[in-house]
Enzyme design. Structure first.
Site, PDB file in Angstrom:
ATOM      1  N   ASN A   1       0.820  -1.209   0.000  1.00  0.00           N
ATOM      2  CA  ASN A   1       0.000   0.000   0.000  1.00  0.00           C
ATOM      3  C   ASN A   1       0.858   1.264   0.000  1.00  0.00           C
ATOM      4  O   ASN A   1       0.375   2.346   0.326  1.00  0.00           O
ATOM      5  CB  ASN A   1      -0.911   0.022   1.233  1.00  0.00           C
ATOM      6  CG  ASN A   1      -1.849  -1.162   1.267  1.00  0.00           C
ATOM      7  OD1 ASN A   1      -2.519  -1.454   0.283  1.00  0.00           O
ATOM      8  ND2 ASN A   1      -1.906  -1.854   2.397  1.00  0.00           N
TER       9      ASN A   1
ATOM     10  N   HIS B   1     -13.333  -1.725   7.385  1.00  0.00           N
ATOM     11  CA  HIS B   1     -12.150  -2.420   7.889  1.00  0.00           C
ATOM     12  C   HIS B   1     -12.376  -3.030   9.272  1.00  0.00           C
ATOM     13  O   HIS B   1     -13.111  -2.475  10.096  1.00  0.00           O
ATOM     14  CB  HIS B   1     -11.004  -1.401   7.966  1.00  0.00           C
ATOM     15  CG  HIS B   1      -9.651  -1.997   8.153  1.00  0.00           C
ATOM     16  ND1 HIS B   1      -9.080  -2.155   9.389  1.00  0.00           N
ATOM     17  CD2 HIS B   1      -8.757  -2.468   7.248  1.00  0.00           C
ATOM     18  CE1 HIS B   1      -7.871  -2.684   9.236  1.00  0.00           C
ATOM     19  NE2 HIS B   1      -7.653  -2.883   7.951  1.00  0.00           N
TER      20      HIS B   1
ATOM     21  N   GLU C   1     -15.267   3.673   5.328  1.00  0.00           N
ATOM     22  CA  GLU C   1     -14.022   4.027   4.654  1.00  0.00           C
ATOM     23  C   GLU C   1     -14.392   4.936   3.495  1.00  0.00           C
ATOM     24  O   GLU C   1     -15.518   4.901   3.020  1.00  0.00           O
ATOM     25  CB  GLU C   1     -13.340   2.758   4.103  1.00  0.00           C
ATOM     26  CG  GLU C   1     -12.822   1.856   5.188  1.00  0.00           C
ATOM     27  CD  GLU C   1     -12.263   0.533   4.643  1.00  0.00           C
ATOM     28  OE1 GLU C   1     -11.535   0.552   3.643  1.00  0.00           O
ATOM     29  OE2 GLU C   1     -12.567  -0.505   5.241  1.00  0.00           O
TER      30      GLU C   1
ATOM     31  N   SER D   1     -10.711  -0.810   1.216  1.00  0.00           N
ATOM     32  CA  SER D   1      -9.372  -1.370   1.127  1.00  0.00           C
ATOM     33  C   SER D   1      -9.276  -2.613   0.256  1.00  0.00           C
ATOM     34  O   SER D   1      -8.256  -2.831  -0.390  1.00  0.00           O
ATOM     35  CB  SER D   1      -8.853  -1.688   2.529  1.00  0.00           C
ATOM     36  OG  SER D   1      -9.691  -2.619   3.167  1.00  0.00           O
TER      37      SER D   1
ATOM     38  N   ASP E   1     -12.786   6.879   7.384  1.00  0.00           N
ATOM     39  CA  ASP E   1     -11.432   6.314   7.411  1.00  0.00           C
ATOM     40  C   ASP E   1     -10.816   6.484   6.023  1.00  0.00           C
ATOM     41  O   ASP E   1     -11.258   5.863   5.057  1.00  0.00           O
ATOM     42  CB  ASP E   1     -11.517   4.833   7.817  1.00  0.00           C
ATOM     43  CG  ASP E   1     -10.138   4.172   7.921  1.00  0.00           C
ATOM     44  OD1 ASP E   1      -9.143   4.790   7.511  1.00  0.00           O
ATOM     45  OD2 ASP E   1     -10.088   3.022   8.410  1.00  0.00           O
TER      46      ASP E   1
ATOM     47  N   HIS F   1      -6.911   4.589   2.531  1.00  0.00           N
ATOM     48  CA  HIS F   1      -6.489   4.364   1.137  1.00  0.00           C
ATOM     49  C   HIS F   1      -6.736   5.576   0.254  1.00  0.00           C
ATOM     50  O   HIS F   1      -6.707   5.467  -0.971  1.00  0.00           O
ATOM     51  CB  HIS F   1      -7.184   3.123   0.579  1.00  0.00           C
ATOM     52  CG  HIS F   1      -6.797   1.889   1.312  1.00  0.00           C
ATOM     53  ND1 HIS F   1      -5.679   1.148   0.988  1.00  0.00           N
ATOM     54  CD2 HIS F   1      -7.333   1.301   2.411  1.00  0.00           C
ATOM     55  CE1 HIS F   1      -5.563   0.142   1.842  1.00  0.00           C
ATOM     56  NE2 HIS F   1      -6.547   0.202   2.713  1.00  0.00           N
TER      57      HIS F   1
ATOM     58  N   LYS G   1       0.521   3.984   4.712  1.00  0.00           N
ATOM     59  CA  LYS G   1       0.244   3.629   3.304  1.00  0.00           C
ATOM     60  C   LYS G   1       0.855   4.701   2.402  1.00  0.00           C
ATOM     61  O   LYS G   1       2.080   4.757   2.324  1.00  0.00           O
ATOM     62  CB  LYS G   1      -1.251   3.397   3.152  1.00  0.00           C
ATOM     63  CG  LYS G   1      -1.602   2.070   3.852  1.00  0.00           C
ATOM     64  CD  LYS G   1      -3.038   1.745   4.051  1.00  0.00           C
ATOM     65  CE  LYS G   1      -3.111   0.405   4.799  1.00  0.00           C
ATOM     66  NZ  LYS G   1      -4.378   0.176   5.484  1.00  0.00           N
TER      67      LYS G   1
HETATM   68  C1  LIG Z   1      -4.642  -0.432   6.876  1.00  0.00           C
HETATM   69  C2  LIG Z   1      -5.943   0.085   7.372  1.00  0.00           C
HETATM   70  C3  LIG Z   1      -6.102   0.500   8.680  1.00  0.00           C
HETATM   71  C4  LIG Z   1      -5.070   0.258   9.748  1.00  0.00           C
HETATM   72  O1  LIG Z   1      -3.984   1.084   9.611  1.00  0.00           O
HETATM   73  P1  LIG Z   1      -2.567   0.559  10.170  1.00  0.00           P
HETATM   74  O2  LIG Z   1      -1.768   1.790  10.260  1.00  0.00           O
HETATM   75  O3  LIG Z   1      -2.065  -0.425   9.178  1.00  0.00           O
HETATM   76  O4  LIG Z   1      -2.840  -0.064  11.502  1.00  0.00           O
HETATM   77  C5  LIG Z   1      -7.284   1.096   9.042  1.00  0.00           C
HETATM   78  N1  LIG Z   1      -8.290   1.234   8.166  1.00  0.00           N
HETATM   79  C6  LIG Z   1      -8.177   0.816   6.891  1.00  0.00           C
HETATM   80  C7  LIG Z   1      -9.317   1.000   5.962  1.00  0.00           C
HETATM   81  C8  LIG Z   1      -7.014   0.216   6.459  1.00  0.00           C
HETATM   82  O5  LIG Z   1      -6.919  -0.247   5.212  1.00  0.00           O
END
Ligand SMILES: *Cc1c(COP(=O)(O)O)cnc(C)c1O
Length: 388
Positions: A49, A134, A178, A182, A207, A210, A241
């Site tokens: 990512n 997520h 989100e 993801s 969130d 991505h 990411k």
């Molecule tokens: C990767 C991810 C997270 C968690 O983030 P990390 O920093 O890897 O713990 C949270 N929400 C989504 C949608 C993700 O893809």
């Protein structure tokens, strides 16, 4: 009578394997980039990512090294206990500036940042979450003790019905989604979500794991792209990411951040992230906003359309994705693993994504494109995938 512990563990593992769901770590002997080294072989990497190719960028390396030089390696305790170090404050100022919010708070991981949910709602309240959100959002909702309701993925009709039900209850309602999903690569309709939550007096957490660094005219994310920045109560994301380092964040009002400090258990009871990680994240945020960030983003979208054109030409059915995440649907778990292994043999790393990351029977290959790739890498991937 209890059975022998290791017999029990092995039976559980066999059961996982029988379903095609056994996972193993693959050791690599390189940093993250367009290529990684596995068992002495260089593989083309479509699994990460690290969308802008910042994980090994010189500016982030230098920032991390300088922070180690000045502040050492460890942080001693949680930030409320042993003092809150300057790099954390500098990161949070940069984050709030970048996102255009009053304040920001950083966490050791994005997973931990979801702890905001239990800081805001609890027993007697309601959390309404998109079906494909997520795991960290679902876990945080459960931990909060609020009533949990799930709405069908991106289905505003279903969400509207749940919000009508919530209108009849006492307590507050928090919606979790989100912005870019993801494992499916599609987007939430933030404008519709905002309209609905305002009509029902609910609050919204988005969130942007991505989306941060990739969307919007200043690359703040989908909230910026959709022009709803002033209407989203809680913006969340990861620094691991597109930003190229590690950590999580919450952006929002001063009062929100102050409440998290007082209530979010993953913040209160966890040692602060190390200076190197935090300083690299800040350098990543600066880079994303620079001309180089814009160039990298432009390059990424060029590679994304090259891949999507190529896949369509070869008869692959693509869902309506709009970003750097390409789910190639397989269905059966073992078939997805076999396909991933076949690609590995041709020198291309593409992970098979299975339950519990996605629903049972919805296994897929998940390809991610990075600005670290070159057009020739995309062509090599297409060659390895072949026709659908
Ligand atoms: C990767 C991810 C997270 C968690 O983030 P990390 O920093 O890897 O713990 C949270 N929400 C989504 C949608 C993700 O893809």
């Amino acid at each position: 009578m209890s059975s022998d512990f290791s017999d029990y563990l092995n039976q559980e593992l066999v059961a996982i394997g029988d379903l095609g769901l056994r996972r193993e770590l693959r050791r690599i002997d390189s940093g993250q980039g367009a290529r990684v080294v596995l068992d002495g072989h260089e593989l083309l990497n479509f699994s990460s990512n690290d969308y802008l190719g910042l994980a090994c960028h010189p500016a982030l390396r230098t920032a991390a090294a300088k922070a180690v030089e000045e502040f050492g390696v460890g942080t001693g305790a949680a930030r409320l206990i042993s003092g809150s170090m300057r790099p954390h404050h500098e990161l949070e100022e940069a984050l709030a500036d970048f996102k255009g919010t009053e304040k920001a708070l950083s966490f050791a991981t994005g997973y931990a940042a979801a702890g905001v949910v239990s800081a805001v709602v609890g027993k007697g309240d309601m959390v309404v979450v998109d079906k494909l959100a997520h795991a960290c959002l679902v876990d945080a909702a459960r931990l909060s003790g609020a009533k949990l309701r799930v709405f069908k993925h991106n289905d505003m009709g279903d969400l509207g019905r749940i919000l009508q039900w919530a209108d009849q209850q006492d307590g507050e309602t928090l919606i979790l989604t989100e912005s870019v999903f993801s494992m499916d690569g599609d987007c939430a309709s933030l404008a519709h979500l905002v309209e609905l939550k305002e009509r029902h007096g609910a609050w919204l957490l988005v969130d942007e794991a991505h989306a941060t660094g990739l969307y919007g005219s200043s690359r703040r994310g989908m909230v910026e792209e959709s022009g709803v920045g002033d209407h989203v109560e809680i913006q969340m994301g990861t620094l691991g990411k597109a930003i190229g380092s590690a950590g999580g964040y919450i952006c929002g009002s001063r009062a929100l951040i102050d409440l998290i400090l007082n209530r979010a258990r993953p913040f209160m009871f966890s040692t602060a992230p190390v200076p190197a990680q935090v300083a690299a994240a800040r350098a990543g945020i600066e880079l994303v906003q620079s001309d180089e960030g814009e160039e990298r983003c432009g390059k990424l979208w060029g590679l994304v359309s090259r891949l999507s054109d190529g896949l369509i030409r070869r008869g692959w059915k693509l869902p309506a994705v709009s970003g750097a995440i390409f789910p190639l649907m397989v269905g059966e778990e073992k078939a997805a693993v076999a396909l991933s292994r076949r690609l590995l043999e041709t020198g291309v790393l593409v992970p098979a994504i299975r339950y519990p990351t996605v629903a049972r029977g919805k296994a897929r290959l998940r390809l991610t494109v990075s600005a670290a790739h070159e057009p020739a890498d995309i062509d090599q991937l297409l060659e390895a995938l072949g026709d659908a």
